[in-house]
Design a protein around this motif. Structure first.
Motif, PDB file in Angstrom:
ATOM      1  N   LEU A  42       0.830  -1.206   0.000  1.00 38.03           N
ATOM      2  CA  LEU A  42       0.000   0.000   0.000  1.00 38.03           C
ATOM      3  C   LEU A  42       0.862   1.253   0.000  1.00 38.03           C
ATOM      4  O   LEU A  42       0.610   2.204  -0.750  1.00 38.03           O
ATOM      5  CB  LEU A  42      -0.912   0.014   1.229  1.00 38.03           C
ATOM      6  CG  LEU A  42      -2.079  -0.973   1.261  1.00 38.03           C
ATOM      7  CD1 LEU A  42      -2.780  -0.907   2.608  1.00 38.03           C
ATOM      8  CD2 LEU A  42      -3.070  -0.677   0.147  1.00 38.03           C
ATOM      9  N   ARG A  43       1.874   1.268   0.849  1.00 41.62           N
ATOM     10  CA  ARG A  43       2.709   2.466   0.959  1.00 41.62           C
ATOM     11  C   ARG A  43       3.596   2.664  -0.272  1.00 41.62           C
ATOM     12  O   ARG A  43       3.856   3.805  -0.673  1.00 41.62           O
ATOM     13  CB  ARG A  43       3.566   2.386   2.230  1.00 41.62           C
ATOM     14  CG  ARG A  43       2.755   2.320   3.529  1.00 41.62           C
ATOM     15  CD  ARG A  43       1.639   3.356   3.559  1.00 41.62           C
ATOM     16  NE  ARG A  43       0.898   3.362   4.820  1.00 41.62           N
ATOM     17  CZ  ARG A  43      -0.405   3.493   4.902  1.00 41.62           C
ATOM     18  NH1 ARG A  43      -1.142   3.619   3.805  1.00 41.62           N
ATOM     19  NH2 ARG A  43      -0.999   3.512   6.088  1.00 41.62           N
ATOM     20  N   LEU A  44       4.041   1.576  -0.899  1.00 49.38           N
ATOM     21  CA  LEU A  44       4.812   1.711  -2.129  1.00 49.38           C
ATOM     22  C   LEU A  44       3.965   2.315  -3.251  1.00 49.38           C
ATOM     23  O   LEU A  44       4.482   3.006  -4.130  1.00 49.38           O
ATOM     24  CB  LEU A  44       5.354   0.347  -2.562  1.00 49.38           C
ATOM     25  CG  LEU A  44       6.564  -0.174  -1.775  1.00 49.38           C
ATOM     26  CD1 LEU A  44       6.888  -1.605  -2.183  1.00 49.38           C
ATOM     27  CD2 LEU A  44       7.778   0.720  -1.979  1.00 49.38           C
ATOM     28  N   LYS A  45       2.663   2.048  -3.202  1.00 49.58           N
ATOM     29  CA  LYS A  45       1.733   2.613  -4.185  1.00 49.58           C
ATOM     30  C   LYS A  45       1.277   4.012  -3.795  1.00 49.58           C
ATOM     31  O   LYS A  45       0.410   4.577  -4.456  1.00 49.58           O
ATOM     32  CB  LYS A  45       0.513   1.703  -4.332  1.00 49.58           C
ATOM     33  CG  LYS A  45       0.816   0.340  -4.929  1.00 49.58           C
ATOM     34  CD  LYS A  45      -0.445  -0.518  -4.953  1.00 49.58           C
ATOM     35  CE  LYS A  45      -0.158  -1.895  -5.522  1.00 49.58           C
ATOM     36  NZ  LYS A  45      -1.357  -2.766  -5.489  1.00 49.58           N
ATOM     37  N   MET A  46       1.851   4.556  -2.713  1.00 46.23           N
ATOM     38  CA  MET A  46       1.482   5.873  -2.189  1.00 46.23           C
ATOM     39  C   MET A  46       0.013   5.907  -1.788  1.00 46.23           C
ATOM     40  O   MET A  46      -0.646   6.937  -1.864  1.00 46.23           O
ATOM     41  CB  MET A  46       1.778   6.971  -3.218  1.00 46.23           C
ATOM     42  CG  MET A  46       3.230   7.007  -3.683  1.00 46.23           C
ATOM     43  SD  MET A  46       4.385   7.261  -2.310  1.00 46.23           S
ATOM     44  CE  MET A  46       4.046   8.963  -1.899  1.00 46.23           C
ATOM     45  N   GLU A  47      -0.512   4.779  -1.345  1.00 46.24           N
ATOM     46  CA  GLU A  47      -1.898   4.690  -0.878  1.00 46.24           C
ATOM     47  C   GLU A  47      -1.967   5.226   0.549  1.00 46.24           C
ATOM     48  O   GLU A  47      -1.347   4.669   1.461  1.00 46.24           O
ATOM     49  CB  GLU A  47      -2.356   3.227  -0.926  1.00 46.24           C
ATOM     50  CG  GLU A  47      -3.682   2.963  -0.248  1.00 46.24           C
ATOM     51  CD  GLU A  47      -4.816   3.770  -0.837  1.00 46.24           C
ATOM     52  OE1 GLU A  47      -5.386   4.595  -0.088  1.00 46.24           O
ATOM     53  OE2 GLU A  47      -5.110   3.582  -2.026  1.00 46.24           O
ATOM     54  N   PRO A  48      -2.714   6.318   0.784  1.00 51.22           N
ATOM     55  CA  PRO A  48      -2.741   6.942   2.104  1.00 51.22           C
ATOM     56  C   PRO A  48      -3.742   6.331   3.075  1.00 51.22           C
ATOM     57  O   PRO A  48      -3.987   6.881   4.143  1.00 51.22           O
ATOM     58  CB  PRO A  48      -3.113   8.389   1.788  1.00 51.22           C
ATOM     59  CG  PRO A  48      -4.003   8.269   0.598  1.00 51.22           C
ATOM     60  CD  PRO A  48      -3.461   7.121  -0.217  1.00 51.22           C
ATOM     61  N   LEU A  49      -4.350   5.203   2.740  1.00 52.77           N
ATOM     62  CA  LEU A  49      -5.335   4.567   3.601  1.00 52.77           C
ATOM     63  C   LEU A  49      -4.784   4.391   5.018  1.00 52.77           C
ATOM     64  O   LEU A  49      -3.760   3.743   5.212  1.00 52.77           O
ATOM     65  CB  LEU A  49      -5.704   3.198   3.033  1.00 52.77           C
ATOM     66  CG  LEU A  49      -6.650   2.328   3.866  1.00 52.77           C
ATOM     67  CD1 LEU A  49      -8.043   2.934   3.890  1.00 52.77           C
ATOM     68  CD2 LEU A  49      -6.687   0.914   3.316  1.00 52.77           C
ATOM     69  N   PRO A  50      -5.434   4.958   6.037  1.00 52.92           N
ATOM     70  CA  PRO A  50      -4.970   4.773   7.409  1.00 52.92           C
ATOM     71  C   PRO A  50      -5.049   3.302   7.821  1.00 52.92           C
ATOM     72  O   PRO A  50      -6.052   2.631   7.552  1.00 52.92           O
ATOM     73  CB  PRO A  50      -5.932   5.623   8.240  1.00 52.92           C
ATOM     74  CG  PRO A  50      -6.494   6.613   7.273  1.00 52.92           C
ATOM     75  CD  PRO A  50      -6.570   5.894   5.960  1.00 52.92           C
ATOM     76  N   VAL A  51      -3.987   2.808   8.457  1.00 53.72           N
ATOM     77  CA  VAL A  51      -3.925   1.400   8.847  1.00 53.72           C
ATOM     78  C   VAL A  51      -3.597   1.284  10.326  1.00 53.72           C
ATOM     79  O   VAL A  51      -2.582   1.812  10.790  1.00 53.72           O
ATOM     80  CB  VAL A  51      -2.872   0.631   8.021  1.00 53.72           C
ATOM     81  CG1 VAL A  51      -2.769  -0.814   8.517  1.00 53.72           C
ATOM     82  CG2 VAL A  51      -3.229   0.654   6.533  1.00 53.72           C
TER      83      VAL A  51
END
Length: 224
Positions: free
Chosen positions: A66-75
């Motif tokens: 997710l973070r490599l895709k720059m996905e800002p979804l809170p986890v």
């Protein structure tokens, strides 16, 4: 506000979903890394609650992707791995918070709400297009700085189209965003809600347009 629970323990995931429902949150539940990836690609979630010990891999791999895709979804990582190095590894992999099992439901909800209140989370507090503004926290809609009322289902459609403004959103993605992964959906439900949203936006004077891309989905853009 819809959340994704990634947990392979069915009883625990039901308990977490029940506690979140009592606090006003809707949840989808998946039990594997593969299902988590598919869910995130289909539905626009407010946050993810992620177990690390999944049957088909480590939850940290999902988080890193997710973070490599720059996905800002809170986890929020929720796991039995409570050691210092485990917590450090989870946070460095991109987790917004880390909670060890066993846990109190009240603390889980408090930590989740703290994440959702952070600036820049939830893809930003407001989504803007032309004279239309949508507050993602309050779900309030403004046109020319004046508050406007749009019904709940149509607001969900508006949110996903605004998040991907200028891009085609597949019909299935809109459907999943409204109803989640397990909802029973009438064959023409999405068309009905999109039509109602168009009408409500026009009545409120929003200078936006929703294009139907036949056989594919919908695209929201500035009215020309």
């Amino acid at each position: 506000m819809r959340l994704l629970i990634v947990e392979d323990n069915a009883e625990l995931s039901r308990l977490v979903a029940g506690g979140l429902a009592a606090a006003g949150y809707q949840s989808d539940i998946v039990g594997s890394a593969a299902e988590a990836r598919e869910a995130v690609s289909s539905v626009s979630y407010a946050a993810m609650i992620l177990d690390l010990g999944l049957p088909d891999g480590d939850g940290l791999s999902v988080l890193r992707e997710l973070r490599l895709k720059m996905e800002p979804l809170p986890v929020l990582v929720l796991t039995a791995r409570g050691g210092l190095q485990d917590r450090v590894s989870g946070l460095r992999s991109g987790a917004d918070d880390y909670l060890a099992k066993p846990f109190a439901m009240e603390e889980l909800i408090a930590r989740l709400e703290a994440i959702l209140r952070r600036p820049g989370q939830l893809l930003g507090r407001s989504l803007n297009l032309a004279n239309l503004v949508y507050d993602t926290e309050s779900r309030q809609i403004f046109v020319d700085d004046q508050p406007r009322i749009i019904s709940a289902r149509e607001t969900s459609v508006l949110e996903i189209l605004l998040r991907r403004q200028g891009r085609v959103v597949p019909k299935k993605n809109v459907e999943d965003h409204i109803f989640g992964l397990d909802g029973e959906v009438a064959s023409n439900a999405v068309e009905v809600y999109v039509s109602r949203l168009r009408k409500q936006l026009a009545e409120h004077g929003a200078k936006v347009v929703i294009h139907t891309i036949r056989g594919v989905g919908y695209l929201m853009d500035v009215e020309k």
